[in-house]
Motif scaffolding. Sequence first.
Motif, PDB file in Angstrom:
ATOM      1  N   MET A  75       7.000 -25.545  -6.612  1.00 22.21           N
ATOM      2  CA  MET A  75       6.563 -25.360  -7.994  1.00 22.21           C
ATOM      3  C   MET A  75       5.444 -24.316  -8.073  1.00 22.21           C
ATOM      4  O   MET A  75       5.417 -23.499  -8.999  1.00 22.21           O
ATOM      5  CB  MET A  75       6.103 -26.693  -8.572  1.00 22.21           C
ATOM      6  CG  MET A  75       5.972 -26.689 -10.062  1.00 22.21           C
ATOM      7  SD  MET A  75       7.464 -26.237 -10.959  1.00 22.21           S
ATOM      8  CE  MET A  75       8.523 -27.593 -10.600  1.00 22.21           C
ATOM      9  N   MET A  79       5.641 -20.927 -10.264  1.00 15.91           N
ATOM     10  CA  MET A  79       4.636 -20.592 -11.280  1.00 15.91           C
ATOM     11  C   MET A  79       4.024 -19.225 -11.020  1.00 15.91           C
ATOM     12  O   MET A  79       3.751 -18.474 -11.949  1.00 15.91           O
ATOM     13  CB  MET A  79       3.546 -21.665 -11.300  1.00 15.91           C
ATOM     14  CG  MET A  79       3.956 -22.924 -11.960  1.00 15.91           C
ATOM     15  SD  MET A  79       2.516 -23.977 -12.081  1.00 15.91           S
ATOM     16  CE  MET A  79       3.285 -25.547 -12.079  1.00 15.91           C
ATOM     17  N   THR A  94       6.429 -24.389 -16.525  1.00 16.44           N
ATOM     18  CA  THR A  94       5.237 -25.204 -16.767  1.00 16.44           C
ATOM     19  C   THR A  94       5.618 -26.585 -17.274  1.00 16.44           C
ATOM     20  O   THR A  94       5.042 -27.593 -16.842  1.00 16.44           O
ATOM     21  CB  THR A  94       4.306 -24.501 -17.771  1.00 16.44           C
ATOM     22  OG1 THR A  94       4.039 -23.183 -17.295  1.00 16.44           O
ATOM     23  CG2 THR A  94       3.010 -25.253 -17.925  1.00 16.44           C
ATOM     24  N   SER A  96       8.379 -28.164 -16.634  1.00 22.02           N
ATOM     25  CA  SER A  96       8.931 -28.867 -15.467  1.00 22.02           C
ATOM     26  C   SER A  96       7.819 -29.333 -14.532  1.00 22.02           C
ATOM     27  O   SER A  96       7.884 -30.436 -13.980  1.00 22.02           O
ATOM     28  CB  SER A  96       9.888 -27.947 -14.720  1.00 22.02           C
ATOM     29  OG  SER A  96      10.362 -28.555 -13.555  1.00 22.02           O
ATOM     30  N   ALA A  97       6.794 -28.495 -14.361  1.00 24.15           N
ATOM     31  CA  ALA A  97       5.672 -28.860 -13.491  1.00 24.15           C
ATOM     32  C   ALA A  97       4.876 -30.029 -14.057  1.00 24.15           C
ATOM     33  O   ALA A  97       4.244 -30.768 -13.302  1.00 24.15           O
ATOM     34  CB  ALA A  97       4.749 -27.663 -13.287  1.00 24.15           C
ATOM     35  N   LEU A  98       4.895 -30.202 -15.355  1.00 23.18           N
ATOM     36  CA  LEU A  98       4.207 -31.340 -15.967  1.00 23.18           C
ATOM     37  C   LEU A  98       5.100 -32.578 -16.011  1.00 23.18           C
ATOM     38  O   LEU A  98       4.629 -33.697 -15.809  1.00 23.18           O
ATOM     39  CB  LEU A  98       3.755 -30.980 -17.386  1.00 23.18           C
ATOM     40  CG  LEU A  98       2.649 -29.945 -17.479  1.00 23.18           C
ATOM     41  CD1 LEU A  98       2.474 -29.513 -18.922  1.00 23.18           C
ATOM     42  CD2 LEU A  98       1.357 -30.499 -16.926  1.00 23.18           C
ATOM     43  N   TRP A  99       6.388 -32.393 -16.264  1.00 25.97           N
ATOM     44  CA  TRP A  99       7.296 -33.530 -16.454  1.00 25.97           C
ATOM     45  C   TRP A  99       7.601 -34.256 -15.143  1.00 25.97           C
ATOM     46  O   TRP A  99       7.654 -35.482 -15.113  1.00 25.97           O
ATOM     47  CB  TRP A  99       8.588 -33.048 -17.104  1.00 25.97           C
ATOM     48  CG  TRP A  99       9.530 -34.176 -17.353  1.00 25.97           C
ATOM     49  CD1 TRP A  99      10.663 -34.462 -16.664  1.00 25.97           C
ATOM     50  CD2 TRP A  99       9.385 -35.204 -18.329  1.00 25.97           C
ATOM     51  NE1 TRP A  99      11.239 -35.589 -17.168  1.00 25.97           N
ATOM     52  CE2 TRP A  99      10.459 -36.073 -18.196  1.00 25.97           C
ATOM     53  CE3 TRP A  99       8.432 -35.471 -19.305  1.00 25.97           C
ATOM     54  CZ2 TRP A  99      10.640 -37.178 -18.995  1.00 25.97           C
ATOM     55  CZ3 TRP A  99       8.611 -36.587 -20.100  1.00 25.97           C
ATOM     56  CH2 TRP A  99       9.698 -37.421 -19.942  1.00 25.97           C
ATOM     57  N   LEU A 137       0.425 -32.601 -11.208  1.00 20.42           N
ATOM     58  CA  LEU A 137       0.073 -32.611 -12.625  1.00 20.42           C
ATOM     59  C   LEU A 137      -1.085 -31.652 -12.905  1.00 20.42           C
ATOM     60  O   LEU A 137      -1.078 -30.912 -13.895  1.00 20.42           O
ATOM     61  CB  LEU A 137      -0.284 -34.029 -13.050  1.00 20.42           C
ATOM     62  CG  LEU A 137      -0.404 -34.310 -14.530  1.00 20.42           C
ATOM     63  CD1 LEU A 137       0.914 -34.049 -15.223  1.00 20.42           C
ATOM     64  CD2 LEU A 137      -0.831 -35.745 -14.748  1.00 20.42           C
ATOM     65  N   GLY A 140       0.175 -28.137 -13.047  1.00 19.85           N
ATOM     66  CA  GLY A 140       0.792 -27.838 -14.338  1.00 19.85           C
ATOM     67  C   GLY A 140      -0.237 -27.598 -15.419  1.00 19.85           C
ATOM     68  O   GLY A 140      -0.086 -26.691 -16.250  1.00 19.85           O
ATOM     69  N   LYS A 143      -1.679 -24.200 -14.960  1.00 20.50           N
ATOM     70  CA  LYS A 143      -0.786 -23.151 -15.450  1.00 20.50           C
ATOM     71  C   LYS A 143      -0.844 -23.062 -16.975  1.00 20.50           C
ATOM     72  O   LYS A 143      -0.813 -21.958 -17.537  1.00 20.50           O
ATOM     73  CB  LYS A 143       0.647 -23.431 -14.982  1.00 20.50           C
ATOM     74  CG  LYS A 143       1.634 -22.367 -15.368  1.00 20.50           C
ATOM     75  CD  LYS A 143       1.307 -21.038 -14.715  1.00 20.50           C
ATOM     76  CE  LYS A 143       2.357 -20.009 -15.052  1.00 20.50           C
ATOM     77  NZ  LYS A 143       2.054 -18.716 -14.481  1.00 20.50           N
TER      78      LYS A 143
END
Length: 177
Positions: A75, A79, A94, A96-99, A137, A140, A143
Amino acid sequence: MEKGKAVMGVGRRWAVDFSDFSSSRDLPDPPGFSRSSLDQDDSTVSRQKKDAEANWKAQKAWEVAQAPFKNLMMMGFMMWMAGSTVHLFSIGITFSALWQPISALQGVGKVFEPYKDNKVDLLAQKLVFIALNLVGLALGVWKLNTLGLLPTHPSDWVSSLPPAPEVEFSGGGIPLR
């Protein structure tokens, strides 16, 4: 001496003489076989199997706990490749990086369910799993900040501020006589 046969006392060490084959089922044990392993107590064998299974479960739980680290590296690279401009690809990466960490943190109990055992303490594995997902998290959120989508400056909150009071009035066009 014929090829493949050994004379008693003389010959190859691991040679087996098949010329004296009888019709009975009483065959000699194969070389290297030990009957002492069969004579062990069943409780000892079952305890060893349970210990081996507990060790296997602990090892697999550690593999599951460290799996988010691989996701972090991937990830982070994605990014970096997306850049710092706001466009569809960078927003998708971004999101996806949070979810992914959020959904992983919601299912910690389900992830480690197959590895539950009375002999295996999963607390350390769960803490590592949670910590790595929290790092994901944070990556994310970082980012989001580099994209300028987090309200971190006072100018981001101007619309919620009340209007400033008027200090001075001016008027014009009315002559004084």
